[in-house]
Design a protein around this motif. Structure first.
Motif, PDB file in Angstrom:
ATOM      1  N   LEU A 146      18.671  12.617 -16.858  1.00 44.98           N
ATOM      2  CA  LEU A 146      19.119  13.052 -18.179  1.00 44.98           C
ATOM      3  C   LEU A 146      17.984  12.984 -19.189  1.00 44.98           C
ATOM      4  O   LEU A 146      17.832  13.874 -20.041  1.00 44.98           O
ATOM      5  N   LYS A 147      17.151  11.945 -19.075  1.00 38.56           N
ATOM      6  CA  LYS A 147      16.037  11.791 -20.007  1.00 38.56           C
ATOM      7  C   LYS A 147      14.974  12.849 -19.784  1.00 38.56           C
ATOM      8  O   LYS A 147      14.491  13.475 -20.736  1.00 38.56           O
ATOM      9  N   ASP A 148      14.601  13.073 -18.533  1.00 40.08           N
ATOM     10  CA  ASP A 148      13.538  14.028 -18.241  1.00 40.08           C
ATOM     11  C   ASP A 148      13.961  15.461 -18.536  1.00 40.08           C
ATOM     12  O   ASP A 148      13.120  16.306 -18.880  1.00 40.08           O
ATOM     13  N   GLN A 149      15.257  15.753 -18.378  1.00 33.72           N
ATOM     14  CA  GLN A 149      15.750  17.096 -18.675  1.00 33.72           C
ATOM     15  C   GLN A 149      16.139  17.257 -20.140  1.00 33.72           C
ATOM     16  O   GLN A 149      16.507  18.360 -20.547  1.00 33.72           O
TER      17      GLN A 149
ATOM     18  N   ALA B 137      18.820  16.314 -21.614  1.00 29.33           N
ATOM     19  CA  ALA B 137      20.202  16.793 -21.675  1.00 29.33           C
ATOM     20  C   ALA B 137      20.902  16.214 -22.903  1.00 29.33           C
ATOM     21  O   ALA B 137      20.880  15.002 -23.120  1.00 29.33           O
ATOM     22  N   ARG B 138      21.526  17.074 -23.691  1.00 29.06           N
ATOM     23  CA  ARG B 138      22.217  16.631 -24.898  1.00 29.06           C
ATOM     24  C   ARG B 138      23.692  16.997 -24.890  1.00 29.06           C
ATOM     25  O   ARG B 138      24.404  16.727 -25.843  1.00 29.06           O
TER      26      ARG B 138
ATOM     27  N   GLY C  30      25.084   7.751 -26.730  1.00 32.50           N
ATOM     28  CA  GLY C  30      25.455   6.474 -26.141  1.00 32.50           C
ATOM     29  C   GLY C  30      25.718   6.530 -24.658  1.00 32.50           C
ATOM     30  O   GLY C  30      26.092   5.515 -24.047  1.00 32.50           O
ATOM     31  N   ALA C  31      25.511   7.696 -24.020  1.00 31.18           N
ATOM     32  CA  ALA C  31      25.762   7.845 -22.584  1.00 31.18           C
ATOM     33  C   ALA C  31      24.520   7.497 -21.779  1.00 31.18           C
ATOM     34  O   ALA C  31      23.410   7.901 -22.124  1.00 31.18           O
ATOM     35  N   ASP C  32      24.724   6.766 -20.689  1.00 32.44           N
ATOM     36  CA  ASP C  32      23.612   6.363 -19.820  1.00 32.44           C
ATOM     37  C   ASP C  32      23.476   7.278 -18.610  1.00 32.44           C
ATOM     38  O   ASP C  32      22.382   7.711 -18.268  1.00 32.44           O
ATOM     39  N   ARG C  33      24.577   7.564 -17.931  1.00 31.79           N
ATOM     40  CA  ARG C  33      24.551   8.426 -16.755  1.00 31.79           C
ATOM     41  C   ARG C  33      25.924   9.078 -16.610  1.00 31.79           C
ATOM     42  O   ARG C  33      26.885   8.721 -17.287  1.00 31.79           O
TER      43      ARG C  33
ATOM     44  N   GLY D 222      16.185  20.595 -35.491  1.00 24.45           N
ATOM     45  CA  GLY D 222      15.835  19.617 -34.458  1.00 24.45           C
ATOM     46  C   GLY D 222      16.647  18.361 -34.627  1.00 24.45           C
ATOM     47  O   GLY D 222      17.764  18.381 -35.165  1.00 24.45           O
ATOM     48  N   GLY D 223      16.076  17.233 -34.178  1.00 25.20           N
ATOM     49  CA  GLY D 223      16.801  15.976 -34.248  1.00 25.20           C
ATOM     50  C   GLY D 223      15.929  14.820 -33.825  1.00 25.20           C
ATOM     51  O   GLY D 223      14.747  14.973 -33.508  1.00 25.20           O
TER      52      GLY D 223
END
Length: 435
Positions: free
Chosen positions: A64-67, A69-70, A124-127, A173-174
């Motif tokens: 999720l971090k590398d992609q 994903a939001r 707040g989501a981890d996986r 952006g954010g």
């Protein structure tokens, strides 16, 4: 593991000393980098994925971090057999799992519990975990296609933090901050704070996606007991985009740019969500563990839309009506308690699970608005702001009320038949009251 003392150690009499076998037992992490290792989604008890007799896919935190994903849609692009369903104009989670699914069908959960959140994936989501196939034995009334579970980020006893900022080619952006660690040095009490803000232009010809999230949490890690407390607040303002139009004569989308919208700039859904959760897990002994989890969630929203009700394929004219839903409230209480343990009976190892759950959801849509219709919009020559929003409340459509209350007990046994076979069976009794 076997060790021998060497003869040349000072003070050694020359006789080899053989130690007994040392066995290291550990639960291990749920994921190792991109690779998922363990899950409790399918069986209710923590188990290696190889020992789970159903198809479970895990989108790990590094993925999720590398992609970057939001959204849950972006996260689930990694999982086969999952496609997007009717998202109610992009405002709700909706996924088809092996051909089954819809928005608000109860199949998207947070930490294994139902919530009122329209979009379960936040900062707040981890996986993300996906169980394919029937899941009603452990999670109650569900379509047989499966379920999606978003796992929250948890406080850690190692101090660390990160901040990031990003931009969009569409404009805007954010940024996000995520810090965690012990409250004091050497303490068993850990904290975590996640904050996120985004404000980007929508990918179609007008609209903005705006969202703010704050998610503080605490966790106490004792020798045998873990207690977690978490809260998450999200405020959102997003386009209510019903998409394009298909011509029934050709079976294809109308021949205009995919970026062209057929509604109005006031097509917006805005609202906020609260999610409060508490979890307690206690290790009774080396074989038995008891846990209890509770979550309360609330979603308030309102929307306006220029709804397309008819299309003239010959002229390209649309019939549109100014509709709205005002002051909509959704409340959900979810409780689950489990007792899990391992026993040996009749020469076979059993992993047992006994549990009970309670869910209560209450939805009230107070004011439903049905405005005038207009045919002054043409998809080939679009001119906006000719259909003003309406505040005409229709009493016969308003005060829509839905309530669902369920109480359940369940039991499950996972039996190891040697080294290669596991038999899993369970039973659930569920009582429901629906209005």
């Amino acid at each position: 593991m076997t060790a021998h003392a060497e003869d040349n150690i000072p003070g050694n009499s020359g006789t080899a000393l053989e130690l007994g076998p040392i066995t290291l037992i550990g639960q291990g992490a749920a994921t190792d980098g991109y690779q998922p290792k363990r899950t409790s989604l399918a069986t209710g008890t923590d188990a290696p994925l190889l020992d789970v007799p159903q198809a479970v896919s895990v989108v790990a935190a590094p993925v999720l971090k590398d992609q970057a994903a939001r959204t849950l849609d972006e996260a689930l692009a990694n999982v086969s057999g999952i496609t997007q369903g009717n998202t109610l104009g992009g405002t709700q989670d909706a996924f088809m799992k092996r051909g089954f699914g819809d928005n608000r069908d109860g199949s998207t959960m947070r930490d294994g519990l139902r919530t009122a959140m329209p979009r379960s994936f936040t900062a707040g989501a981890d996986r993300v975990e996906v169980l394919k196939g029937p899941a009603s034995m452990l999670y109650g009334i569900l379509d047989p296609g499966g379920m999606v579970n978003v796992v929250s980020k948890m406080p850690e006893l190692t101090q660390r933090g990160e901040a990031q900022a990003w931009g969009s080619s569409f404009g805007g952006g954010g940024g996000q901050v995520d810090v965690t660690g012990p409250l004091t040095a050497g303490s068993n009490l850990a904290y975590r704070f996640v904050g996120d803000i985004q404000d980007t232009a929508y990918w179609r010809n007008f609209g903005r996606v705006q969202q703010k999230t704050v998610a503080p949490s605490l966790a106490w890690y004792g020798d045998d007991t873990t207690i977690t407390l978490g809260y998450e607040y999200t405020r959102y303002r997003v386009p209510f985009d019903r998409g394009t139009i298909f011509d029934t004569a050709t079976g294809k989308a109308v021949p205009v740019s995919k970026r062209e919208r057929f509604d109005e700039p006031y097509n917006i859904t805005s609202g906020f969500t609260h999610l409060a959760r508490i979890g307690i897990s206690h290790k009774i002994d080396s074989n038995w563990t008891v846990s209890a989890n509770y979550a309360y969630s609330h979603n308030w929203y309102k929307d306006d839309q220029a709804r397309v009700t008819a299309y003239n394929a010959r002229t390209g004219a649309l019939t549109r009506r100014a509709d709205a839903t005002q002051d909509s409230n959704v409340d959900v209480h979810a409780v689950r308690a489990d007792l899990a343990g391992k026993v040996t009976f009749a020469g076979l190892r059993h992993q047992l699970l006994f549990g009970a759950s309670y869910d209560y959801s209450d939805t009230l849509r107070t004011d439903l608005i049905r405005g005038p219709t207009s045919t002054a919009f043409n998809i080939y020559r679009p001119v906006y702001e000719r259909l003003p929003f309406s505040r005409n409340v229709v009493a016969t459509d308003s005060d829509q009320t839905e309530r669902l209350e369920t109480s359940s007990v369940y039991a499950q046994d996972s039996i190891e038949l040697g080294d290669r076979w596991i038999v899993l069976g369970g039973l659930r009794y569920q009582y429901y009251d629906q209005y």
